[in-house]
Design a protein around this motif. Structure first.
Motif, PDB file in Angstrom:
ATOM      1  N   PRO A 245       0.820  -1.223   0.000  1.00 53.23           N
ATOM      2  CA  PRO A 245       0.000   0.000   0.000  1.00 53.23           C
ATOM      3  C   PRO A 245       0.851   1.270   0.000  1.00 53.23           C
ATOM      4  O   PRO A 245       1.761   1.425   0.809  1.00 53.23           O
ATOM      5  N   GLY A 246       0.576   2.146  -0.940  1.00 47.35           N
ATOM      6  CA  GLY A 246       1.263   3.431  -1.024  1.00 47.35           C
ATOM      7  C   GLY A 246       2.636   3.401  -1.655  1.00 47.35           C
ATOM      8  O   GLY A 246       3.276   4.432  -1.787  1.00 47.35           O
ATOM      9  N   ALA A 247       3.100   2.228  -2.067  1.00 44.44           N
ATOM     10  CA  ALA A 247       4.459   2.121  -2.599  1.00 44.44           C
ATOM     11  C   ALA A 247       4.542   2.352  -4.102  1.00 44.44           C
ATOM     12  O   ALA A 247       5.605   2.656  -4.614  1.00 44.44           O
ATOM     13  N   TYR A 248       3.439   2.205  -4.792  1.00 42.58           N
ATOM     14  CA  TYR A 248       3.443   2.351  -6.252  1.00 42.58           C
ATOM     15  C   TYR A 248       2.552   3.516  -6.639  1.00 42.58           C
ATOM     16  O   TYR A 248       1.412   3.597  -6.206  1.00 42.58           O
ATOM     17  N   ARG A 249       3.091   4.410  -7.409  1.00 47.41           N
ATOM     18  CA  ARG A 249       2.307   5.539  -7.914  1.00 47.41           C
ATOM     19  C   ARG A 249       2.457   5.577  -9.425  1.00 47.41           C
ATOM     20  O   ARG A 249       3.570   5.607  -9.933  1.00 47.41           O
ATOM     21  N   ARG A 250       1.350   5.598 -10.102  1.00 43.16           N
ATOM     22  CA  ARG A 250       1.367   5.682 -11.556  1.00 43.16           C
ATOM     23  C   ARG A 250       1.383   7.145 -11.949  1.00 43.16           C
ATOM     24  O   ARG A 250       0.600   7.945 -11.452  1.00 43.16           O
ATOM     25  N   MET A 251       2.297   7.498 -12.827  1.00 39.13           N
ATOM     26  CA  MET A 251       2.373   8.866 -13.328  1.00 39.13           C
ATOM     27  C   MET A 251       1.594   8.953 -14.622  1.00 39.13           C
ATOM     28  O   MET A 251       1.789   8.132 -15.512  1.00 39.13           O
ATOM     29  N   PRO A 252       0.706   9.920 -14.725  1.00 35.02           N
ATOM     30  CA  PRO A 252      -0.040  10.059 -15.973  1.00 35.02           C
ATOM     31  C   PRO A 252       0.898  10.460 -17.105  1.00 35.02           C
ATOM     32  O   PRO A 252       1.802  11.262 -16.901  1.00 35.02           O
ATOM     33  N   SER A 253       0.697   9.871 -18.258  1.00 39.01           N
ATOM     34  CA  SER A 253       1.539  10.221 -19.397  1.00 39.01           C
ATOM     35  C   SER A 253       0.874  11.313 -20.216  1.00 39.01           C
ATOM     36  O   SER A 253      -0.339  11.474 -20.188  1.00 39.01           O
ATOM     37  N   GLY A 254       1.682  12.052 -20.922  1.00 39.98           N
ATOM     38  CA  GLY A 254       1.164  13.078 -21.803  1.00 39.98           C
ATOM     39  C   GLY A 254       0.588  14.290 -21.101  1.00 39.98           C
ATOM     40  O   GLY A 254      -0.143  15.057 -21.693  1.00 39.98           O
TER      41      GLY A 254
ATOM     42  N   GLY B   5       2.494  16.632 -19.627  1.00 45.83           N
ATOM     43  CA  GLY B   5       3.489  17.697 -19.611  1.00 45.83           C
ATOM     44  C   GLY B   5       4.271  17.702 -18.313  1.00 45.83           C
ATOM     45  O   GLY B   5       3.924  17.043 -17.357  1.00 45.83           O
ATOM     46  N   GLY B   6       5.327  18.453 -18.303  1.00 42.39           N
ATOM     47  CA  GLY B   6       6.160  18.555 -17.112  1.00 42.39           C
ATOM     48  C   GLY B   6       7.247  17.503 -17.102  1.00 42.39           C
ATOM     49  O   GLY B   6       7.149  16.462 -17.727  1.00 42.39           O
ATOM     50  N   ASP B   7       8.290  17.822 -16.410  1.00 43.81           N
ATOM     51  CA  ASP B   7       9.429  16.938 -16.240  1.00 43.81           C
ATOM     52  C   ASP B   7       9.019  15.756 -15.359  1.00 43.81           C
ATOM     53  O   ASP B   7       8.323  15.934 -14.361  1.00 43.81           O
ATOM     54  N   ALA B   8       9.466  14.565 -15.707  1.00 36.80           N
ATOM     55  CA  ALA B   8       9.091  13.364 -14.954  1.00 36.80           C
ATOM     56  C   ALA B   8       9.488  13.474 -13.489  1.00 36.80           C
ATOM     57  O   ALA B   8       8.742  13.064 -12.599  1.00 36.80           O
ATOM     58  N   PHE B   9      10.640  14.046 -13.203  1.00 38.02           N
ATOM     59  CA  PHE B   9      11.081  14.174 -11.819  1.00 38.02           C
ATOM     60  C   PHE B   9      10.222  15.187 -11.060  1.00 38.02           C
ATOM     61  O   PHE B   9       9.920  15.015  -9.893  1.00 38.02           O
ATOM     62  N   GLU B  10       9.827  16.256 -11.734  1.00 38.19           N
ATOM     63  CA  GLU B  10       8.951  17.253 -11.114  1.00 38.19           C
ATOM     64  C   GLU B  10       7.595  16.643 -10.779  1.00 38.19           C
ATOM     65  O   GLU B  10       7.066  16.815  -9.683  1.00 38.19           O
ATOM     66  N   VAL B  11       7.037  15.897 -11.718  1.00 38.39           N
ATOM     67  CA  VAL B  11       5.747  15.245 -11.496  1.00 38.39           C
ATOM     68  C   VAL B  11       5.872  14.230 -10.369  1.00 38.39           C
ATOM     69  O   VAL B  11       5.023  14.158  -9.479  1.00 38.39           O
ATOM     70  N   ALA B  12       6.955  13.451 -10.362  1.00 42.30           N
ATOM     71  CA  ALA B  12       7.164  12.454  -9.309  1.00 42.30           C
ATOM     72  C   ALA B  12       7.276  13.127  -7.948  1.00 42.30           C
ATOM     73  O   ALA B  12       6.731  12.639  -6.961  1.00 42.30           O
ATOM     74  N   ALA B  13       7.963  14.255  -7.883  1.00 38.27           N
ATOM     75  CA  ALA B  13       8.107  14.976  -6.607  1.00 38.27           C
ATOM     76  C   ALA B  13       6.752  15.440  -6.100  1.00 38.27           C
ATOM     77  O   ALA B  13       6.455  15.340  -4.910  1.00 38.27           O
ATOM     78  N   ARG B  14       5.898  15.933  -6.998  1.00 38.35           N
ATOM     79  CA  ARG B  14       4.568  16.379  -6.581  1.00 38.35           C
ATOM     80  C   ARG B  14       3.731  15.200  -6.098  1.00 38.35           C
ATOM     81  O   ARG B  14       2.996  15.315  -5.124  1.00 38.35           O
ATOM     82  N   LEU B  15       3.842  14.067  -6.782  1.00 38.47           N
ATOM     83  CA  LEU B  15       3.108  12.874  -6.348  1.00 38.47           C
ATOM     84  C   LEU B  15       3.605  12.426  -4.979  1.00 38.47           C
ATOM     85  O   LEU B  15       2.830  12.047  -4.112  1.00 38.47           O
ATOM     86  N   TRP B  16       4.920  12.442  -4.799  1.00 44.07           N
ATOM     87  CA  TRP B  16       5.516  12.006  -3.530  1.00 44.07           C
ATOM     88  C   TRP B  16       5.054  12.896  -2.386  1.00 44.07           C
ATOM     89  O   TRP B  16       4.792  12.444  -1.286  1.00 44.07           O
TER      90      TRP B  16
ATOM     91  N   GLY C 222       2.340  14.183  -1.989  1.00 38.27           N
ATOM     92  CA  GLY C 222       0.925  13.999  -1.707  1.00 38.27           C
ATOM     93  C   GLY C 222       0.005  14.806  -2.592  1.00 38.27           C
ATOM     94  O   GLY C 222      -1.197  14.668  -2.519  1.00 38.27           O
ATOM     95  N   GLY C 223       0.572  15.662  -3.415  1.00 41.43           N
ATOM     96  CA  GLY C 223      -0.231  16.456  -4.320  1.00 41.43           C
ATOM     97  C   GLY C 223      -0.523  15.671  -5.581  1.00 41.43           C
ATOM     98  O   GLY C 223       0.075  14.631  -5.828  1.00 41.43           O
ATOM     99  N   GLY C 224      -1.418  16.159  -6.364  1.00 38.22           N
ATOM    100  CA  GLY C 224      -1.706  15.534  -7.639  1.00 38.22           C
ATOM    101  C   GLY C 224      -0.702  15.982  -8.675  1.00 38.22           C
ATOM    102  O   GLY C 224       0.020  16.945  -8.480  1.00 38.22           O
ATOM    103  N   PRO C 225      -0.649  15.303  -9.794  1.00 39.97           N
ATOM    104  CA  PRO C 225       0.332  15.652 -10.819  1.00 39.97           C
ATOM    105  C   PRO C 225       0.104  17.023 -11.422  1.00 39.97           C
ATOM    106  O   PRO C 225       0.990  17.583 -12.015  1.00 39.97           O
ATOM    107  N   LEU C 226      -1.083  17.570 -11.263  1.00 40.15           N
ATOM    108  CA  LEU C 226      -1.352  18.889 -11.837  1.00 40.15           C
ATOM    109  C   LEU C 226      -1.590  19.940 -10.772  1.00 40.15           C
ATOM    110  O   LEU C 226      -2.004  21.040 -11.075  1.00 40.15           O
ATOM    111  N   ASP C 227      -1.354  19.609  -9.498  1.00 40.48           N
ATOM    112  CA  ASP C 227      -1.585  20.565  -8.414  1.00 40.48           C
ATOM    113  C   ASP C 227      -0.597  21.715  -8.482  1.00 40.48           C
ATOM    114  O   ASP C 227       0.494  21.594  -8.889  1.00 40.48           O
TER     115      ASP C 227
END
Length: 84
Positions: free
Chosen positions: A55-64, A66-77, A79-84
């Motif tokens: 539980p909580g160990a896998y997060r799927r990043m939405p594709s397409g 926009g944004g840098d993958a590391f930036e999106v991953a940091a926002r997901l980590w 607790g925010g959403g990928p577009l927050d």
């Protein structure tokens, strides 16, 4: 030697590289990759299946989106959403 036909994962098909990545992490391990491609390697498939079961160990990043993958991953980590 890992088969080059573990198509698409190239040098990542070498189980020793996965072992080093997993055993060197001290507190947090973040893996950014295409799960379906990585899962072509039996070792990566086992890792992905294990992580998806924790539980909580896998997060799927939405594709397409926009944004840098590391930036999106940091926002997901954080607790925010990928577009927050």
């Amino acid at each position: 030697e890992a088969s080059k036909s573990a198509a698409g994962v190239g040098f990542l098909a070498d189980e020793r590289r996965l072992n080093v990545a997993l055993t060197r992490a001290k507190s947090v391990l973040v893996v950014i990759g295409h799960a379906r491609t990585l899962a072509q390697s039996p070792a990566w498939r086992a890792f992905i299946e294990h992580v998806r079961g924790v539980p909580g160990a896998y997060r799927r990043m939405p594709s397409g989106r926009g944004g840098d993958a590391f930036e999106v991953a940091a926002r997901l980590w954080d607790g925010g959403g990928p577009l927050d």
